[in-house]
Scaffold this motif. Structure first.
Motif, PDB file in Angstrom:
ATOM      1  N   LEU A   1      -0.796  -4.676  10.755  1.00  0.00           N
ATOM      2  CA  LEU A   1      -0.504  -3.381  11.394  1.00  0.00           C
ATOM      3  C   LEU A   1      -0.768  -3.438  12.901  1.00  0.00           C
TER       4      LEU A   1
ATOM      5  N   MET B   1       1.778  -4.647  15.422  1.00  0.00           N
ATOM      6  CA  MET B   1       2.936  -3.782  15.679  1.00  0.00           C
ATOM      7  C   MET B   1       2.502  -2.610  16.569  1.00  0.00           C
TER       8      MET B   1
ATOM      9  N   PHE C   1      -0.734  -0.313   5.516  1.00  0.00           N
ATOM     10  CA  PHE C   1      -2.107   0.216   5.442  1.00  0.00           C
ATOM     11  C   PHE C   1      -2.978  -0.645   4.513  1.00  0.00           C
TER      12      PHE C   1
HETATM   13  C1  HEM Z   1      11.471   5.277   9.261  1.00  0.00           C
HETATM   14  C2  HEM Z   1      10.415   4.548   8.985  1.00  0.00           C
HETATM   15  C3  HEM Z   1      10.332   3.053   9.199  1.00  0.00           C
HETATM   16  C4  HEM Z   1      11.316   2.119   9.291  1.00  0.00           C
HETATM   17  C5  HEM Z   1      12.824   2.336   9.151  1.00  0.00           C
HETATM   18  C6  HEM Z   1      10.680   0.833   9.532  1.00  0.00           C
HETATM   19  C7  HEM Z   1      11.350  -0.374   9.676  1.00  0.00           C
HETATM   20  C8  HEM Z   1      10.770  -1.591   9.913  1.00  0.00           C
HETATM   21  C9  HEM Z   1      11.467  -2.846   9.959  1.00  0.00           C
HETATM   22  C10 HEM Z   1      12.974  -3.033   9.761  1.00  0.00           C
HETATM   23  C11 HEM Z   1      10.543  -3.819  10.219  1.00  0.00           C
HETATM   24  C12 HEM Z   1      10.817  -5.316  10.286  1.00  0.00           C
HETATM   25  C13 HEM Z   1      10.809  -5.836  11.670  1.00  0.00           C
HETATM   26  C14 HEM Z   1      11.500  -7.178  11.711  1.00  0.00           C
HETATM   27  O1  HEM Z   1      11.143  -8.087  10.939  1.00  0.00           O
HETATM   28  O2  HEM Z   1      12.444  -7.281  12.508  1.00  0.00           O
HETATM   29  C15 HEM Z   1       9.259  -3.168  10.350  1.00  0.00           C
HETATM   30  C16 HEM Z   1       8.069  -3.811  10.631  1.00  0.00           C
HETATM   31  C17 HEM Z   1       6.850  -3.197  10.573  1.00  0.00           C
HETATM   32  N1  HEM Z   1       6.595  -1.865  10.286  1.00  0.00           N
HETATM   33 FE1  HEM Z   1       7.949  -0.428   9.959  1.00  0.00          FE
HETATM   34  N2  HEM Z   1       9.325   1.003   9.589  1.00  0.00           N
HETATM   35  C18 HEM Z   1       9.068   2.352   9.386  1.00  0.00           C
HETATM   36  C19 HEM Z   1       7.832   2.967   9.348  1.00  0.00           C
HETATM   37  C20 HEM Z   1       6.647   2.327   9.452  1.00  0.00           C
HETATM   38  C21 HEM Z   1       5.346   2.930   9.286  1.00  0.00           C
HETATM   39  C22 HEM Z   1       5.113   4.417   8.962  1.00  0.00           C
HETATM   40  C23 HEM Z   1       4.422   1.941   9.463  1.00  0.00           C
HETATM   41  C24 HEM Z   1       2.916   1.959   9.388  1.00  0.00           C
HETATM   42  C25 HEM Z   1       2.175   2.922   9.081  1.00  0.00           C
HETATM   43  C26 HEM Z   1       5.137   0.720   9.754  1.00  0.00           C
HETATM   44  C27 HEM Z   1       4.559  -0.498  10.031  1.00  0.00           C
HETATM   45  C28 HEM Z   1       5.229  -1.665  10.292  1.00  0.00           C
HETATM   46  C29 HEM Z   1       4.572  -2.921  10.611  1.00  0.00           C
HETATM   47  C30 HEM Z   1       3.063  -3.132  10.697  1.00  0.00           C
HETATM   48  C31 HEM Z   1       5.584  -3.886  10.788  1.00  0.00           C
HETATM   49  C32 HEM Z   1       5.410  -5.361  11.122  1.00  0.00           C
HETATM   50  C33 HEM Z   1       5.288  -6.161   9.866  1.00  0.00           C
HETATM   51  C34 HEM Z   1       5.030  -7.626  10.143  1.00  0.00           C
HETATM   52  O3  HEM Z   1       4.605  -7.964  11.225  1.00  0.00           O
HETATM   53  O4  HEM Z   1       5.267  -8.425   9.238  1.00  0.00           O
HETATM   54  N3  HEM Z   1       6.485   0.988   9.736  1.00  0.00           N
HETATM   55  N4  HEM Z   1       9.419  -1.817  10.136  1.00  0.00           N
END
Ligand code: HEM
Ligand code: HEM
Length: 187
Positions: A175, A178, A164
């Motif tokens: 954000l 994704m 955020f």
């Molecule tokens: C149980 C909750 C969550 C888990 C376990 C989780 C896990 C992950 C993981 C492991 C990645 C890395 C992807 C990679 O490099 O392979 C990721 C990327 C991302 N997550 Fe989450 N996430 C969660 C909740 C959220 C929430 C609530 C948001 C936003 C409000 C969010 C936004 C994002 C975004 C924007 C990316 C991409 C980041 C980038 O491009 O560098 N995630 N998430």
């Protein structure tokens, strides 16, 4: 359109897996924290089986997600990201994957070591036990399941706050890349 991830965007497979796992973990957390208070009716055992079955589903989805990530790669950090921030993001993502594996494994180990009757995955297939009944291991894996959950909560709060922050204050595509749809591409 490509199913894979590109240099500046997450593809649909990675997006679907990310948000599906977020949703399932949220449901597991709410059910996990409240199911112990339920009256001991047949519904009680049904809810436990649903928690365990959905936890195993998450384990499988996370393994698929990691395999897909290795195959399809990942976007580069958004332009202008300082190296230290990119490192913290990578470390956090690695820790989130580790916790997404450790949560279901500790739950499954707790179920196994407690010497309960084997549970059937959504009533369909009997799950193997990971260990023989063992009181010490049962207590250890129970404590791990609870402790790791709170570590996961802390990391997810930081992770979502970072997303955020990027969106609202840095005004970059962290954000939106994704999220599905033809949204703003990175500058
Ligand atoms: C149980 C909750 C969550 C888990 C376990 C989780 C896990 C992950 C993981 C492991 C990645 C890395 C992807 C990679 O490099 O392979 C990721 C990327 C991302 N997550 Fe989450 N996430 C969660 C909740 C959220 C929430 C609530 C948001 C936003 C409000 C969010 C936004 C994002 C975004 C924007 C990316 C991409 C980041 C980038 O491009 O560098 N995630 N998430
Ligand atoms: C990502 C997957 C999972 C998440 C996020 C999760 C989350 C939770 C949470 C938050 C609790 C409450 C902890 C407490 O305060 O004591 C809990 C309890 C429990 N979980 Fe999970 N769980 C997952 C997977 C599993 C799996 C795969 C199993 C078994 C196969 C399992 C079995 C249990 C059991 C038996 C309890 C009750 C512990 C007690 O009686 O105190 N969980 N889970």
């Amino acid at each position: 359109m490509t199913w894979k991830n590109t240099a500046d965007r997450w593809g649909p497979v990675s997006q679907l897996l990310h948000w599906l796992i977020v949703l399932l973990v949220l449901v597991l957390a709410i059910v996990g924290l409240t199911m112990g208070e339920l009256p001991k009716t047949p519904k009680y055992f049904w809810v436990y089986t649903m928690h365990k079955s959905t936890g195993i589903t998450v384990l499988v989805l996370v393994l698929v997600r990691i395999a897909w990530r290795l195959y399809a790669g990942a976007p580069k950090p958004v332009p202008g990201t300082p190296t230290w921030q990119a490192r913290i993001a990578s470390l956090t993502h690695f820790a989130l994957y580790a916790l997404l594996l450790a949560m279901p494994l500790s739950g499954w180990l707790y179920d196994s070591a407690s010497g309960l009757r084997p549970f059937r995955w959504y009533g369909l297939a009997e799950m193997p036990k990971l260990s023989a009944p063992n009181e010490g291991l049962s207590e250890l894996s129970h404590d791990a399941h609870e402790l790791l959950f709170w570590v996961l909560v802390a990391l997810v709060v930081m992770h979502a706050a970072a997303a955020f922050y990027h969106h609202l204050f840095q005004n970059d595509a962290t954000l939106t890349r994704m999220l599905p749809g033809r949204r703003r591409t990175p500058e």
